[in-house]
Design a protein around this motif. Structure first.
Motif, PDB file in Angstrom:
ATOM      1  N   SER A 263       0.998  -1.378   0.431  1.00 53.68           N
ATOM      2  CA  SER A 263      -0.120   0.218  -0.199  1.00 53.68           C
ATOM      3  C   SER A 263       0.359   0.758   0.310  1.00 53.68           C
ATOM      4  CB  SER A 263      -1.143  -0.228   1.326  1.00 53.68           C
ATOM      5  OG  SER A 263      -1.782   0.998   1.343  1.00 53.68           O
ATOM      6  N   ASP A 273      -7.384  10.634   9.112  1.00 55.84           N
ATOM      7  CA  ASP A 273      -8.873   9.769   8.603  1.00 55.84           C
ATOM      8  C   ASP A 273      -8.965   9.645  10.211  1.00 55.84           C
ATOM      9  OD1 ASP A 273     -10.437   8.191   7.988  1.00 55.84           O
ATOM     10  OD2 ASP A 273      -9.570   6.338   7.389  1.00 55.84           O
ATOM     11  N   ASN A 280     -11.063  -3.438   9.952  1.00 55.97           N
ATOM     12  CA  ASN A 280     -11.165  -3.224   7.626  1.00 55.97           C
ATOM     13  C   ASN A 280     -10.453  -2.105   7.561  1.00 55.97           C
ATOM     14  OD1 ASN A 280     -11.682  -5.469   7.454  1.00 55.97           O
ATOM     15  ND2 ASN A 280     -13.339  -5.389   7.698  1.00 55.97           N
ATOM     16  N   ASP A 281     -10.702  -0.548   8.758  1.00 54.42           N
ATOM     17  CA  ASP A 281     -10.518   0.924   8.846  1.00 54.42           C
ATOM     18  C   ASP A 281      -8.899   0.714   8.961  1.00 54.42           C
ATOM     19  OD1 ASP A 281     -13.216   1.017   8.083  1.00 54.42           O
ATOM     20  OD2 ASP A 281     -13.252   1.675  10.072  1.00 54.42           O
ATOM     21  N   ARG A 283      -6.633  -1.237   8.191  1.00 49.66           N
ATOM     22  CA  ARG A 283      -6.575  -2.432   7.410  1.00 49.66           C
ATOM     23  C   ARG A 283      -5.811  -1.821   6.230  1.00 49.66           C
ATOM     24  NH1 ARG A 283      -3.393  -4.540   4.549  1.00 49.66           N
ATOM     25  NH2 ARG A 283      -2.994  -6.761   4.267  1.00 49.66           N
ATOM     26  N   ALA A 284      -7.034  -0.749   5.841  1.00 51.91           N
ATOM     27  CA  ALA A 284      -6.254  -0.017   4.572  1.00 51.91           C
ATOM     28  C   ALA A 284      -5.213   0.622   4.945  1.00 51.91           C
ATOM     29  CB  ALA A 284      -7.270   0.844   4.313  1.00 51.91           C
ATOM     30  N   TYR A 285      -4.659   0.634   5.302  1.00 55.35           N
ATOM     31  CA  TYR A 285      -3.241   1.909   5.937  1.00 55.35           C
ATOM     32  C   TYR A 285      -2.320   1.276   5.739  1.00 55.35           C
ATOM     33  CZ  TYR A 285      -6.599   5.980   5.800  1.00 55.35           C
ATOM     34  OH  TYR A 285      -7.981   5.955   5.222  1.00 55.35           O
ATOM     35  N   THR A 286      -2.117  -0.449   5.790  1.00 60.83           N
ATOM     36  CA  THR A 286      -1.181  -1.504   6.263  1.00 60.83           C
ATOM     37  C   THR A 286      -0.991  -2.401   4.918  1.00 60.83           C
ATOM     38  OG1 THR A 286      -2.285  -3.059   7.298  1.00 60.83           O
ATOM     39  CG2 THR A 286      -1.433  -1.235   8.148  1.00 60.83           C
ATOM     40  N   SER A 287       0.424  -2.811   5.154  1.00 56.54           N
ATOM     41  CA  SER A 287       0.713  -3.375   4.260  1.00 56.54           C
ATOM     42  C   SER A 287       1.310  -4.835   4.827  1.00 56.54           C
ATOM     43  CB  SER A 287       2.774  -3.218   3.603  1.00 56.54           C
ATOM     44  OG  SER A 287       1.599  -2.147   2.461  1.00 56.54           O
ATOM     45  N   GLU A 294       1.918  -7.183   9.513  1.00 56.34           N
ATOM     46  CA  GLU A 294       1.531  -5.690   8.844  1.00 56.34           C
ATOM     47  C   GLU A 294       2.408  -4.860   8.863  1.00 56.34           C
ATOM     48  OE1 GLU A 294      -2.793  -4.588   9.275  1.00 56.34           O
ATOM     49  OE2 GLU A 294      -2.861  -6.953  10.487  1.00 56.34           O
TER      50      GLU A 294
END
Length: 460
Positions: A263, A273, A280-281, A283-287, A294
């Protein structure tokens, strides 16, 4: 006169008059069978009908006032209970002796013995509770069985009972494994496999709250980022829970590149944000790499408007600590930087990385002295020192002597020596399965040493 006398004493009515109510009590006799005064005796019985009629009335009078309620108040002694009425009425031959009819209602009263004195000694005081003698109540006896049982459940005691497994786990490597494959003879696990299982058990300990670990090193190029990725990957693969590594290096760290960037989002995007309510919110910013570790990357150094500071770290950990059990911080080279101060104020464990050289050893020693002199003595007791071979070949320093010197400042078993690994030296994405066997074992030992502090009460 004589005819009337005979008719009076020998008629059935006269006899029935005396015994027609056997239930009633007659006047009591005095002491030693002497009749009380005012009651006619058999010797003084008159020979007239009025006297006999008076005796009949006397015999039928119920027992009311002859015995006092508390005899000891009158004479100071206990009075005997009066005898039965049939014993006090003499038989002079002129009256028929009444036969007691059958039945419990007409049974003669037994002569009761004198009541026992009410001066019985009281039981020992240990068997009573209460303030006064009138309020003391016998306590419930405590038996040995009841005391030993207590409030413990019987099922809880079974957890301490040793149970031997009837089936041995077969070996997965080495000559024991080949013997099992060829002959199906199970020789069990090797000592090395048993040691590895013990390390896994220590790593799987429950960490209260969100446990945070910082990775520090005053000298650049000692392998802090590689140690962070390898340590986080080992913890994630063995524990199986959520583990996050944050790039806290204000000087352009490359944590996401070594872990596998998926990401383009950074920690600055996460902090901006305002709608982060679920995992899940985040998780959208992590790899995530192959070991489910992560990574939250730092802001691009060329595009950043300011350096990563302590407010960024505290804000980020306040958000992610609700969703991740372990949080690792890949810090920069300085301890006076705001970002490093923020990490030191929240972490519960520390990893000090030094290269296998005299220069790297000095920087590690300076780090330990700085922690001791700046109020982080307790954190130093929960720290591990990693001596990392960043170059191949034999170093120009006695590594064993260096380990002994470092163990004087940290608990025993917390100085880990990492061998040189060509997969690490390549500078590409680090995969746990591609690491050498010796390097991977040392990383697992480092994870186990840090996990020993998960259940300690003292924290930051």
């Amino acid at each position: 006169m004589s005819a009337d006398y005979d008719r009076l004493f020998h008629s059935p009515d006269a006899v029935q008059t005396v015994d027609e109510e056997p239930n009633r009590e007659l006047p009591p006799a005095g002491r030693d069978g002497v009749m009380p005064q005012g009651t006619a005796s058999s010797a003084d019985a008159p020979s007239s009908a009025p006297a006999a009629h008076a005796r009949t009335q006397t015999a039928s009078v119920p027992h009311q006032t002859w015995q006092t309620e508390n005899p000891s108040q009158v004479t100071g002694q206990l009075q005997p209970v009066p005898a039965h009425a049939s014993q006090r009425v003499p038989n002079n031959g002129m009256m028929r002796t009444p036969q007691a009819p059958n039945g419990a209602r007409h049974e003669q009263q037994r002569q009761t013995p004198p009541p026992a004195p009410r001066t019985a000694p009281a039981p020992p005081p240990s068997h009573y509770y209460g303030d006064s003698a009138d309020q003391r109540v016998p306590a419930q006896p405590q038996t040995a069985s009841a005391a030993s049982m207590g409030n413990h459940r019987a099922i809880d005691a079974l957890a301490h009972v040793g149970v031997r497994s009837v089936v041995k786990m077969p070996s997965q490597r080495g000559w024991r494994h080949w013997v099992y494959v060829m002959t199906r003879i199970n020789l069990g696990l090797s000592p090395d496999e048993i040691y590895e299982l013990d390390l896994f058990t220590r790593i799987r300990r429950n960490a209260r709250d969100s446990y945070q670990i910082g990775v520090f090193g005053l000298k650049g190029g000692v392998g802090k980022t590689a140690v962070t990725v390898a340590l986080g990957s080992a913890l994630s693969s063995i524990r199986g829970d959520r583990i996050l590594a944050i790039d806290a290096d204000p000087d352009g760290g490359n944590l996401a590149d070594r872990a596998g960037r998926q990401s383009a989002a950074t920690i600055a995007d996460l902090l901006s944000d305002q709608e982060l309510h679920r995992y899940n919110d985040i998780r959208a910013y992590t790899s995530m790499n192959g070991s489910n570790l992560e990574v939250l990357s730092s802001e691009e150094y060329s595009a950043a408007r300011r350096e990563f500071n302590d407010d960024d770290w505290r804000s980020a950990t306040d958000i992610v600590s609700r969703y991740y059990n372990l949080v690792l911080a890949d810090c920069g080279a300085g301890l006076f930087q705001p970002g490093a101060r923020g990490v030191l104020s929240t972490v519960s464990g520390l990893v000090i990385v030094a290269s296998a050289s005299i220069d790297g050893a000095r920087q590690a020693a300076i780090t330990m002295d700085w922690l001791r002199q700046n109020g982080y003595q307790d954190l130093l007791g929960r720290s591990c020192v990693v001596v990392n071979h960043v170059t191949p070949g034999t170093p120009n320093i006695d590594v064993e002597d260096l380990v002994q010197q470092f163990e004087r400042h940290v608990p025993a078993g917390r100085v880990i020596v990492l061998p040189w690994d060509k997969h690490i030296a390549a500078g590409t994405e680090i995969q746990l399965d591609l690491l050498g066997k010796a390097f991977r074992r040392r990383v697992v030992e480092l994870a186990a040493a840090l996990s020993d502090d998960f259940d300690r009460l003292e924290r930051r």
